[in-house]
Write a protein that holds these residues in place. Structure first.
Motif, PDB file in Angstrom:
ATOM      1  N   VAL A   6       0.855  -1.196   0.000  1.00 15.57           N
ATOM      2  CA  VAL A   6       0.000   0.000   0.000  1.00 15.57           C
ATOM      3  C   VAL A   6       0.888   1.241   0.000  1.00 15.57           C
ATOM      4  CG1 VAL A   6      -1.782   1.302   1.241  1.00 15.57           C
ATOM      5  CG2 VAL A   6      -1.802  -1.197   1.331  1.00 15.57           C
ATOM      6  N   ILE A   7       0.558   2.197  -0.876  1.00 19.64           N
ATOM      7  CA  ILE A   7       1.224   3.505  -0.845  1.00 19.64           C
ATOM      8  C   ILE A   7       0.285   4.425  -0.063  1.00 19.64           C
ATOM      9  CG2 ILE A   7       2.202   5.396  -2.199  1.00 19.64           C
ATOM     10  CD1 ILE A   7       2.203   3.379  -4.630  1.00 19.64           C
ATOM     11  N   HIS A   8       0.607   4.704   1.186  1.00 20.83           N
ATOM     12  CA  HIS A   8      -0.279   5.515   2.024  1.00 20.83           C
ATOM     13  C   HIS A   8      -0.141   6.995   1.649  1.00 20.83           C
ATOM     14  CE1 HIS A   8      -0.007   1.765   4.454  1.00 20.83           C
ATOM     15  NE2 HIS A   8      -1.290   2.021   4.641  1.00 20.83           N
ATOM     16  N   GLY A   9      -1.219   7.561   1.131  1.00 14.54           N
ATOM     17  CA  GLY A   9      -1.177   8.945   0.638  1.00 14.54           C
ATOM     18  C   GLY A   9      -1.389   9.963   1.744  1.00 14.54           C
ATOM     19  N   PRO A  10      -1.237  11.262   1.411  1.00 15.94           N
ATOM     20  CA  PRO A  10      -1.495  12.328   2.391  1.00 15.94           C
ATOM     21  C   PRO A  10      -2.948  12.279   2.867  1.00 15.94           C
ATOM     22  CG  PRO A  10      -0.442  13.204   0.407  1.00 15.94           C
ATOM     23  CD  PRO A  10      -0.817  11.790   0.101  1.00 15.94           C
ATOM     24  N   ARG A  11      -3.178  12.748   4.092  1.00 13.31           N
ATOM     25  CA  ARG A  11      -4.548  12.734   4.637  1.00 13.31           C
ATOM     26  C   ARG A  11      -5.207  14.099   4.476  1.00 13.31           C
ATOM     27  NH1 ARG A  11      -1.946  10.136   8.999  1.00 13.31           N
ATOM     28  NH2 ARG A  11      -2.425  11.787  10.470  1.00 13.31           N
ATOM     29  N   GLU A  12      -4.901  14.767   3.373  1.00 17.46           N
ATOM     30  CA  GLU A  12      -5.439  16.111   3.154  1.00 17.46           C
ATOM     31  C   GLU A  12      -6.445  16.069   2.001  1.00 17.46           C
ATOM     32  OE1 GLU A  12      -1.836  17.596   1.742  1.00 17.46           O
ATOM     33  OE2 GLU A  12      -0.784  17.322   3.641  1.00 17.46           O
ATOM     34  N   LEU A  13      -7.105  17.211   1.792  1.00 18.15           N
ATOM     35  CA  LEU A  13      -7.927  17.353   0.595  1.00 18.15           C
ATOM     36  C   LEU A  13      -6.991  17.726  -0.560  1.00 18.15           C
ATOM     37  CD1 LEU A  13     -11.020  19.240   2.047  1.00 18.15           C
ATOM     38  CD2 LEU A  13     -10.802  16.808   1.493  1.00 18.15           C
ATOM     39  N   PRO A  14      -7.462  17.590  -1.818  1.00 19.26           N
ATOM     40  CA  PRO A  14      -6.590  17.914  -2.951  1.00 19.26           C
ATOM     41  C   PRO A  14      -6.157  19.386  -2.946  1.00 19.26           C
ATOM     42  CG  PRO A  14      -8.541  16.738  -3.691  1.00 19.26           C
ATOM     43  CD  PRO A  14      -8.775  17.101  -2.260  1.00 19.26           C
ATOM     44  N   THR A  15      -4.870  19.610  -3.122  1.00 23.06           N
ATOM     45  CA  THR A  15      -4.312  20.967  -3.235  1.00 23.06           C
ATOM     46  C   THR A  15      -3.249  20.957  -4.328  1.00 23.06           C
ATOM     47  OG1 THR A  15      -2.522  20.493  -1.687  1.00 23.06           O
ATOM     48  CG2 THR A  15      -4.536  21.386  -0.724  1.00 23.06           C
ATOM     49  N   ALA A  16      -2.765  22.171  -4.660  1.00 18.05           N
ATOM     50  CA  ALA A  16      -1.668  22.241  -5.630  1.00 18.05           C
ATOM     51  C   ALA A  16      -0.452  21.528  -5.052  1.00 18.05           C
ATOM     52  CB  ALA A  16      -1.343  23.701  -5.934  1.00 18.05           C
ATOM     53  N   ALA A  17      -0.224  21.697  -3.741  1.00 18.48           N
ATOM     54  CA  ALA A  17       0.970  21.118  -3.108  1.00 18.48           C
ATOM     55  C   ALA A  17       0.964  19.591  -3.128  1.00 18.48           C
ATOM     56  CB  ALA A  17       1.092  21.614  -1.669  1.00 18.48           C
ATOM     57  N   ASN A  18      -0.206  18.980  -2.884  1.00 20.37           N
ATOM     58  CA  ASN A  18      -0.218  17.499  -2.859  1.00 20.37           C
ATOM     59  C   ASN A  18      -0.635  16.897  -4.200  1.00 20.37           C
ATOM     60  OD1 ASN A  18      -3.073  17.384  -2.977  1.00 20.37           O
ATOM     61  ND2 ASN A  18      -3.276  17.345  -0.748  1.00 20.37           N
ATOM     62  N   ARG A  19      -0.777  17.740  -5.227  1.00 14.26           N
ATOM     63  CA  ARG A  19      -1.073  17.292  -6.608  1.00 14.26           C
ATOM     64  C   ARG A  19      -2.367  16.480  -6.705  1.00 14.26           C
ATOM     65  NH1 ARG A  19       3.386  19.936  -5.912  1.00 14.26           N
ATOM     66  NH2 ARG A  19       5.199  19.437  -7.195  1.00 14.26           N
ATOM     67  N   GLY A  20      -3.226  16.616  -5.680  1.00 17.98           N
ATOM     68  CA  GLY A  20      -4.478  15.849  -5.695  1.00 17.98           C
ATOM     69  C   GLY A  20      -4.318  14.436  -5.168  1.00 17.98           C
ATOM     70  N   PHE A  21      -3.089  14.109  -4.740  1.00 22.42           N
ATOM     71  CA  PHE A  21      -2.854  12.750  -4.228  1.00 22.42           C
ATOM     72  C   PHE A  21      -3.229  12.692  -2.753  1.00 22.42           C
ATOM     73  CE2 PHE A  21       0.406   9.592  -2.528  1.00 22.42           C
ATOM     74  CZ  PHE A  21      -0.436   8.510  -2.751  1.00 22.42           C
ATOM     75  N   MET A  22      -4.160  11.799  -2.390  1.00 27.10           N
ATOM     76  CA  MET A  22      -4.655  11.747  -1.009  1.00 27.10           C
ATOM     77  C   MET A  22      -5.171  10.369  -0.613  1.00 27.10           C
ATOM     78  SD  MET A  22      -8.228  13.774  -1.790  1.00 27.10           S
ATOM     79  CE  MET A  22      -8.984  13.415  -0.225  1.00 27.10           C
ATOM     80  N   ASN A  23      -5.171   9.409  -1.533  1.00 28.54           N
ATOM     81  CA  ASN A  23      -5.762   8.104  -1.180  1.00 28.54           C
ATOM     82  C   ASN A  23      -4.682   7.060  -0.919  1.00 28.54           C
ATOM     83  OD1 ASN A  23      -4.996   7.550  -3.945  1.00 28.54           O
ATOM     84  ND2 ASN A  23      -6.429   5.832  -3.869  1.00 28.54           N
ATOM     85  N   ASN A  24      -5.068   5.816  -0.816  1.00 27.32           N
ATOM     86  CA  ASN A  24      -4.138   4.723  -0.543  1.00 27.32           C
ATOM     87  C   ASN A  24      -4.099   3.738  -1.714  1.00 27.32           C
ATOM     88  OD1 ASN A  24      -3.558   5.685   2.016  1.00 27.32           O
ATOM     89  ND2 ASN A  24      -5.001   4.314   3.070  1.00 27.32           N
ATOM     90  N   PRO A  25      -3.362   4.037  -2.777  1.00 28.72           N
ATOM     91  CA  PRO A  25      -3.246   3.048  -3.854  1.00 28.72           C
ATOM     92  C   PRO A  25      -2.584   1.776  -3.319  1.00 28.72           C
ATOM     93  CG  PRO A  25      -2.379   5.186  -4.558  1.00 28.72           C
ATOM     94  CD  PRO A  25      -2.595   5.262  -3.075  1.00 28.72           C
ATOM     95  N   ALA A  26      -3.074   0.628  -3.792  1.00 28.33           N
ATOM     96  CA  ALA A  26      -2.529  -0.647  -3.301  1.00 28.33           C
ATOM     97  C   ALA A  26      -2.310  -1.586  -4.477  1.00 28.33           C
ATOM     98  CB  ALA A  26      -3.511  -1.270  -2.313  1.00 28.33           C
ATOM     99  N   PHE A  27      -1.438  -2.567  -4.259  1.00 27.85           N
ATOM    100  CA  PHE A  27      -1.297  -3.591  -5.289  1.00 27.85           C
ATOM    101  C   PHE A  27      -0.952  -4.940  -4.669  1.00 27.85           C
ATOM    102  CE2 PHE A  27       2.611  -1.057  -5.162  1.00 27.85           C
ATOM    103  CZ  PHE A  27       3.618  -2.002  -5.038  1.00 27.85           C
ATOM    104  N   ILE A  28      -1.366  -5.986  -5.401  1.00 28.47           N
ATOM    105  CA  ILE A  28      -1.179  -7.359  -4.947  1.00 28.47           C
ATOM    106  C   ILE A  28      -0.366  -8.089  -6.010  1.00 28.47           C
ATOM    107  CG2 ILE A  28      -2.372  -9.510  -4.344  1.00 28.47           C
ATOM    108  CD1 ILE A  28      -4.897  -7.619  -3.856  1.00 28.47           C
ATOM    109  N   ILE A  29       0.715  -8.712  -5.582  1.00 25.09           N
ATOM    110  CA  ILE A  29       1.558  -9.451  -6.526  1.00 25.09           C
ATOM    111  C   ILE A  29       1.029 -10.882  -6.618  1.00 25.09           C
ATOM    112  CG2 ILE A  29       3.918 -10.112  -7.152  1.00 25.09           C
ATOM    113  CD1 ILE A  29       3.798  -7.115  -6.710  1.00 25.09           C
ATOM    114  N   ALA A  30       0.484 -11.232  -7.786  1.00 25.23           N
ATOM    115  CA  ALA A  30      -0.009 -12.597  -8.003  1.00 25.23           C
ATOM    116  C   ALA A  30       1.073 -13.408  -8.716  1.00 25.23           C
ATOM    117  CB  ALA A  30      -1.295 -12.552  -8.812  1.00 25.23           C
ATOM    118  N   ASP A  31       0.707 -14.624  -9.088  1.00 27.70           N
ATOM    119  CA  ASP A  31       1.682 -15.533  -9.675  1.00 27.70           C
ATOM    120  C   ASP A  31       2.287 -14.990 -10.971  1.00 27.70           C
ATOM    121  OD1 ASP A  31       3.112 -17.830  -9.787  1.00 27.70           O
ATOM    122  OD2 ASP A  31       1.565 -18.971 -10.862  1.00 27.70           O
ATOM    123  N   LYS A  32       1.398 -14.553 -11.878  1.00 27.24           N
ATOM    124  CA  LYS A  32       1.892 -14.112 -13.190  1.00 27.24           C
ATOM    125  C   LYS A  32       1.667 -12.640 -13.465  1.00 27.24           C
ATOM    126  CE  LYS A  32       1.495 -18.511 -15.676  1.00 27.24           C
ATOM    127  NZ  LYS A  32       0.727 -19.356 -14.722  1.00 27.24           N
TER     128      LYS A  32
END
Ligand SMILES: [Zn+2]
Length: 318
Positions: A41-67
């Motif tokens: 999980v990439i834990h994002g900022p806990r703010e609302l979207p601003t110019a400073a945080n480029r709108g990044f504020m959520n928790n993108p995640a990924f799961i490594i499967a077999d292939k």
């Protein structure tokens, strides 16, 4: 010499004519946290979207499967999608085969397109209500709002809609792994899925849970979100990944449920006593004092009380 000059000129043209597509060093400051042997999980900022945080504020995640790799909510922009691909690349060369989108709010899924550009056959999975609402105009509205709130930092972001609809109770095999879909009524929005990744004992709550962050409820239902969280708690998973804020165990879900439960039952009680929103607010603020340091508490509490009061009024007629 001349050819070097020409190359440099071409490079500068490329860089300065597509500002939205330039590398953005703000995103260098984030990296994926390992939750277990396959989940990151990439834990994002806990703010609302601003110019400073480029709108990044959520928790993108990924799961490594077999292939291949399964992504959950890649984020709000072209840039956050590039960051997700960068973090995956640090761990594996496997392609992204699937993306889950938890709901229609643009901070979670507008990065789909850059991943689809890189992996054109990627399958994007969401609730049918999410797909319908996104296509009916919500996607464009979110894209426009994000651009305004970030003062143009999300420029270059394009829309890639989900193409596979899944509803409550659906069990599916994705990239050889087992997933169960949970969707309870209106909940955080009227477009939510929660995703249970069986082998990893990991549960992605979407925005039904925020931890250390109070989330908007303007598209939601307090009664349904409590039911959704009861379901999430009953499944007794090892790891819970919230839409915003740090991941944890079941306690983060219980904590969010407690907030909603206190809020709704207090509003119900004061409504019966004939109080107006502003009259009940000081008492409810006190009852929720445990949450007063959570990001967004001051901005959201008044709105939550008004929304809960509307829901209590409506429930009177059911
Ligand atoms: Zn949301």
């Amino acid at each position: 010499m001349r050819s070097i000059m020409k190359k440099m000129f071409l490079l500068s043209v490329l860089l300065f004519t597509s500002p939205g597509l330039m590398a953005d060093e703000f995103f260098d400051g984030f990296s994926a946290d390992k939750i277990n042997s396959t989940v990151y999980v990439i834990h994002g900022p806990r703010e609302l979207p601003t110019a400073a945080n480029r709108g990044f504020m959520n928790n993108p995640a990924f799961i490594i499967a077999d292939k291949s790799v399964v992504v959950v909510d890649p984020g709000s922009s072209h840039h956050s999608g590039v960051m997700v691909l960068r973090e995956i690349k640090k761990i594996t060369d496997k392609p992204v085969s699937h993306i889950f989108n938890t709901h229609v709010h643009g901070d979670h899924w507008l990065a789909n397109e850059i991943i689809k550009q890189r992996y054109p056959s990627v399958e994007i999975i969401a609730d049918p209500r999410m797909i319908k609402k996104a296509k009916a105009g919500a996607a464009q509205t979110w894209l426009d709002n994000m651009l305004t709130m970030t003062e143009g930092a999300t420029k270059g972001t394009k829309i890639a809609y989900p193409d596979t609809a899944v509803s409550d109770g659906k069990q599916l095999k994705v990239a050889g792994l087992n997933f169960n879909i949970h969707s309870v009524g209106i909940a955080h929005s009227d477009t939510d899925i929660m995703i249970e990744y069986v082998e990893g004992s990991t549960f992605f709550t979407g925005d039904n849970v925020g931890y250390l962050r109070i989330l908007r409820m303007s598209d939601g239902s307090f009664r349904d979100v409590i039911k959704a969280l009861d379901r999430a708690i009953s499944l007794k998973k090892k790891h819970y990944i919230p839409g915003h804020g740090p991941s944890g165990d079941v306690k983060i879900v219980q904590s969010q449920r407690e907030y909603f439960n206190i809020l709704y039952t207090q509003v119900e009680k004061y409504y019966e006593e004939g109080l107006e929103d502003f009259e009940m607010k000081p008492m409810i603020e006190k009852a929720l004092s445990e949450y007063k340091d959570w990001d967004g508490f001051d901005e959201e509490l008044g709105k939550h009380i008004s929304l809960a009061k509307l829901e209590v009024e409506k429930a009177e007629f059911e």
